[in-house]
Scaffold this motif. Structure first.
Motif, PDB file in Angstrom:
ATOM      1  N   ALA A 458     -26.442 -27.355  25.163  1.00  0.00           N
ATOM      2  CA  ALA A 458     -25.221 -26.796  24.560  1.00  0.00           C
ATOM      3  C   ALA A 458     -24.791 -25.797  25.305  1.00  0.00           C
ATOM      4  N   MET A 459     -25.363 -25.186  26.446  1.00  0.00           N
ATOM      5  CA  MET A 459     -24.919 -24.190  27.322  1.00  0.00           C
ATOM      6  C   MET A 459     -23.856 -24.826  28.044  1.00  0.00           C
ATOM      7  N   GLN A 460     -24.428 -26.144  28.617  1.00  0.00           N
ATOM      8  CA  GLN A 460     -23.371 -26.755  29.778  1.00  0.00           C
ATOM      9  C   GLN A 460     -22.109 -27.351  28.925  1.00  0.00           C
ATOM     10  N   PHE A 461     -22.296 -27.893  27.570  1.00  0.00           N
ATOM     11  CA  PHE A 461     -21.076 -28.321  26.951  1.00  0.00           C
ATOM     12  C   PHE A 461     -19.958 -27.359  26.831  1.00  0.00           C
ATOM     13  N   GLU A 462     -20.533 -26.209  26.285  1.00  0.00           N
ATOM     14  CA  GLU A 462     -19.513 -25.024  25.902  1.00  0.00           C
ATOM     15  C   GLU A 462     -18.955 -24.549  27.262  1.00  0.00           C
ATOM     16  N   TYR A 463     -19.661 -24.352  28.164  1.00  0.00           N
ATOM     17  CA  TYR A 463     -19.126 -23.883  29.595  1.00  0.00           C
ATOM     18  C   TYR A 463     -18.008 -24.838  29.991  1.00  0.00           C
ATOM     19  N   LEU A 464     -18.452 -26.084  30.143  1.00  0.00           N
ATOM     20  CA  LEU A 464     -17.463 -27.157  30.664  1.00  0.00           C
ATOM     21  C   LEU A 464     -16.048 -27.226  29.779  1.00  0.00           C
ATOM     22  N   LYS A 465     -16.420 -27.137  28.425  1.00  0.00           N
ATOM     23  CA  LYS A 465     -15.245 -27.076  27.675  1.00  0.00           C
ATOM     24  C   LYS A 465     -14.458 -26.221  27.825  1.00  0.00           C
ATOM     25  N   GLU A 466     -14.771 -24.746  27.904  1.00  0.00           N
ATOM     26  CA  GLU A 466     -14.159 -23.751  28.393  1.00  0.00           C
ATOM     27  C   GLU A 466     -13.442 -23.801  29.589  1.00  0.00           C
ATOM     28  N   GLN A 467     -13.925 -24.475  30.500  1.00  0.00           N
ATOM     29  CA  GLN A 467     -13.285 -24.641  31.911  1.00  0.00           C
ATOM     30  C   GLN A 467     -12.040 -25.867  31.790  1.00  0.00           C
ATOM     31  N   GLY A 468     -12.176 -26.627  30.814  1.00  0.00           N
ATOM     32  CA  GLY A 468     -11.237 -27.673  30.443  1.00  0.00           C
ATOM     33  C   GLY A 468     -11.785 -29.150  30.855  1.00  0.00           C
ATOM     34  N   ASP A 514     -26.627 -16.436  25.124  1.00  0.00           N
ATOM     35  CA  ASP A 514     -25.898 -16.047  23.848  1.00  0.00           C
ATOM     36  C   ASP A 514     -24.359 -16.465  23.868  1.00  0.00           C
ATOM     37  N   ARG A 515     -23.845 -16.513  24.798  1.00  0.00           N
ATOM     38  CA  ARG A 515     -22.270 -17.080  24.816  1.00  0.00           C
ATOM     39  C   ARG A 515     -22.128 -18.212  24.632  1.00  0.00           C
ATOM     40  N   TYR A 516     -22.785 -19.062  25.388  1.00  0.00           N
ATOM     41  CA  TYR A 516     -22.757 -20.520  25.492  1.00  0.00           C
ATOM     42  C   TYR A 516     -23.743 -21.463  24.859  1.00  0.00           C
ATOM     43  N   GLY A 517     -25.061 -20.769  24.461  1.00  0.00           N
ATOM     44  CA  GLY A 517     -26.078 -21.599  23.600  1.00  0.00           C
ATOM     45  C   GLY A 517     -25.665 -21.795  22.451  1.00  0.00           C
ATOM     46  N   ILE A 518     -24.531 -22.199  22.020  1.00  0.00           N
ATOM     47  CA  ILE A 518     -24.064 -22.254  20.509  1.00  0.00           C
ATOM     48  C   ILE A 518     -23.799 -23.696  20.197  1.00  0.00           C
ATOM     49  N   ILE A 519     -23.476 -23.655  19.028  1.00  0.00           N
ATOM     50  CA  ILE A 519     -22.655 -25.099  18.581  1.00  0.00           C
ATOM     51  C   ILE A 519     -21.726 -24.758  17.858  1.00  0.00           C
ATOM     52  N   SER A 520     -20.292 -25.344  18.546  1.00  0.00           N
ATOM     53  CA  SER A 520     -19.209 -24.993  18.016  1.00  0.00           C
ATOM     54  C   SER A 520     -18.891 -25.604  16.779  1.00  0.00           C
ATOM     55  N   PRO A 521     -17.935 -25.321  16.164  1.00  0.00           N
ATOM     56  CA  PRO A 521     -17.473 -25.816  14.730  1.00  0.00           C
ATOM     57  C   PRO A 521     -17.078 -27.295  14.690  1.00  0.00           C
ATOM     58  N   GLU A 522     -16.438 -27.917  15.956  1.00  0.00           N
ATOM     59  CA  GLU A 522     -15.947 -29.139  16.270  1.00  0.00           C
ATOM     60  C   GLU A 522     -17.268 -29.852  16.423  1.00  0.00           C
ATOM     61  N   VAL A 523     -18.285 -29.437  17.282  1.00  0.00           N
ATOM     62  CA  VAL A 523     -19.532 -30.347  17.513  1.00  0.00           C
ATOM     63  C   VAL A 523     -20.330 -30.464  16.506  1.00  0.00           C
ATOM     64  N   LYS A 524     -20.354 -29.071  15.613  1.00  0.00           N
ATOM     65  CA  LYS A 524     -21.104 -29.295  14.341  1.00  0.00           C
ATOM     66  C   LYS A 524     -20.547 -30.402  13.645  1.00  0.00           C
ATOM     67  N   GLN A 525     -19.357 -30.497  13.400  1.00  0.00           N
ATOM     68  CA  GLN A 525     -18.736 -31.562  12.391  1.00  0.00           C
ATOM     69  C   GLN A 525     -19.095 -32.870  13.215  1.00  0.00           C
ATOM     70  N   ALA A 526     -19.049 -33.262  14.515  1.00  0.00           N
ATOM     71  CA  ALA A 526     -19.786 -34.406  15.142  1.00  0.00           C
ATOM     72  C   ALA A 526     -21.084 -34.859  14.825  1.00  0.00           C
TER      73      ALA A 526
END
Length: 551
Positions: A458-468, A514-526
């Motif tokens: 989850a941390m990797q996913f959110e960080y890489l998404k933030e970086q585009g 705490d910042r990146y180890g989360i599940i964002s709404p779009e990931v939760k929906q998936a």
């Protein structure tokens, strides 16, 4: 289709897994007659190791298992749940058994099951507080302090309330002594003498509680041995409070010689990959031992092998034998193939844009798992400003998730290096690796972010998404890799994680998690869509070796 809300917690958990057949006669053609005779003995060892881990997982676990397994009539689904999860909690630490009431000697008894698995497993007193343990250790010195921080001792409380340690050889004596006898018998039967040496020294370690030499012997098992055995206390995930105490696990494999020969070429590149990490020289290790790499097909497993099924492992974790003989990477090919076919491919078809689904390949998945395990050896293992302090010790409860994230992203970064220098020529291209990695991210996150691999992903996913590096289309609810940005995003995250580990500043690591180890709404929906469609989370084994007359 029955909605998830209308099903029981146990039914919901079991529905998330798909059975695969593991092992069987097709893997045994290279074994000698003695190897065949040793297999039943080693399977018995695996069953004893399973009993040890049941005790290690939670203080009430043995009583719970005994009650469930002796019910009449027997509840087959409940037995399967305990077999898969080794306790009463499934994915996301959901409790699928509320409570147990039983009668003994005419009296009613109940087994209280905590809402979630205890952070301390069953390695410490149930009433222990983290600060109490730290204060106690701080007041010790010499051998007492070494034992208190040992991988292979449990912590107890005496009648006066004082803490003390007990070696594993005493705590699990009722299982380790018969396991030791069985391993000695098996050592007299197997054809490969290096395997025989390991079985003998591990049998001795079960009694002496000194595992260093037998770990070295395990690392030196010949690549010509057709039978492969991993058995002992290794992983620290059950000790979520400190990531110190090691859980017992057992694997019996048949060597896949053809795949092992192909993969062996990666081991010689370890120091070269370390030298090319995108961090200051302070964070790089020198004189690394190339890990031995073997590919196997699983025949049987026991102990700390709860689902999700392990597809590869890089052991040992104890630094002492690593300094002597390096580490060994074991790739379990038949388990990986099962995961790809039953889980990863269906996930990719649901979450990725159609054109990118075409690039999701087994070889890209297989090779990234390999690089993940190799990457555990890369980067700092001791703090850059305090060479005597381990990263594990500094990061405490955050270590496991950060280490899994490190192995994933550094492994992906290393793949990029090997693609550019031609080492991986003729196989999957960069797009296949990145798109397979993206699909696999959802596979890992589905295990839950309370689990080290899931949170690390989850941390990797959110960080890489933030970086585009990843993008999401709300109209189609599909994700894609942004090829002109993903490489820089992977490099950035590689640097970030290695520096956080090497600096060992727990407050900064906490902020990152705490910042990146989360599940964002779009990931939760998936993830919800995957659940509603019945796409399995992982696989579980049916051991053919127990059924087809091999034994």
């Amino acid at each position: 289709m029955t909605s998830a809300a209308a099903t029981s917690p146990l039914s919901r958990q079991l529905a998330r897994f798909k059975e695969i057949q593991v092992g069987g006669a097709q893997y045994l053609d290279r074994l000698s007659a003695g190897d065949h005779k040793a297999i039943p003995l080693l399977v018995q060892v695996g069953k004893l190791v399973d009993q040890i881990y049941i005790r290690q997982h939670w203080s009430g676990n043995e009583a719970l298992h005994a009650h469930i397994l002796h019910q009449d009539p027997r509840d087959i689904n409940l037995e399967l749940g305990l077999q898969l999860f080794k306790g009463p909690w499934g994915l996301d630490e959901e409790k699928f058994i509320k409570s147990i009431h039983k009668k003994e000697d005419g009296e009613a008894h109940s087994i209280h099951i905590p809402h979630e698995p205890p952070q301390h497993g069953n390695y410490y007193p149930d009433d222990i507080k983290k600060q109490e343990y730290l204060d106690w250790v701080a007041g010790l010195d010499g051998q007492a302090k070494i034992d208190a921080e040992s991988y292979y001792h449990v912590v107890k409380r005496d009648a006066t309330g004082q803490l003390y340690t007990v070696p594993y050889s005493v705590e699990y004596k009722d299982f380790l002594e018969p396991a030791s006898d069985l391993m000695l018998q098996a050592s007299e039967l197997v054809s490969d003498q290096s395997l025989a040496k390991f079985l003998k020294s591990r049998a001795e370690a079960f009694i002496s509680n000194d595992y260093v030499q037998s770990d070295v012997d395990w690392l030196r098992i010949s690549k010509e041995s057709a039978l492969d055995v991993t058995c002992g206390p290794y992983e620290n995930y059950t000790d979520k409070m400190f990531s110190i105490r090691a859980a017992y696990e057992f694997y019996l494999h048949a060597r896949d010689f053809a795949s092992s020969a192909i993969l062996a070429k990666f081991s010689s590149r370890l120091q070269d990959m370390e030298d090319q990490l995108p961090v200051d020289e302070l964070y790089k290790a020198k004189g690394l031992f190339p890990p031995a790499i073997v590919t196997v097909n699983q025949l049987y497993s026991g102990g700390d092998v709860a689902v999700p099924m392990t597809a590869a492992y890089n052991l040992p974790n104890d630094e002492a034998p690593i300094k002597v003989a390096g580490s060994k990477l074991v790739i379990i090919k038949n388990v990986q193939e099962g995961k790809f076919q039953k889980v990863l491919r269906p996930i990719a078809e649901q979450v990725l844009e159609p054109e990118q689904v075409k690039k999701v390949e087994f070889e890209a998945f297989f090779q990234h798992v390999l690089m993940h395990e190799v990457a555990h050896s890369l980067g700092p293992h001791f703090l850059v400003h305090d060479k005597e302090k381990k990263v594990r010790t500094a990061l405490e409860e955050y270590h496991s998730a950060m280490e899994e994230a490190k192995a994933d992203i550094v492994g992906l970064y290393a793949v990029g290096l090997l693609l550019k220098d031609g080492t991986l020529a003729g196989g999957p291209d960069a797009a296949s690796f990145y798109m397979t990695y993206l699909a696999s991210a959802f596979r890992s996150i589905r295990f839950g972010i309370t689990e080290a691999h899931g949170r690390g992903q989850a941390m990797q996913f959110e960080y890489l998404k933030e970086q585009g590096g990843f993008a999401y289309d709300p109209a189609t609810q599909k994700f894609r890799v942004v090829m002109d940005k993903i490489e820089d995003a992977v490099r950035s995250l590689t640097t970030r994680i290695l520096v956080l580990q090497g600096d060992g500043d727990k407050s900064k690591v906490k902020a990152f998690v705490d910042r990146y180890g989360i599940i964002s709404p779009e990931v939760k929906q998936a993830l919800t869509n995957l659940e509603d469609l019945g796409v399995p989370v992982d696989v579980y084994p049916r051991y053919r070796i127990l059924e087809d007359g091999t034994l």
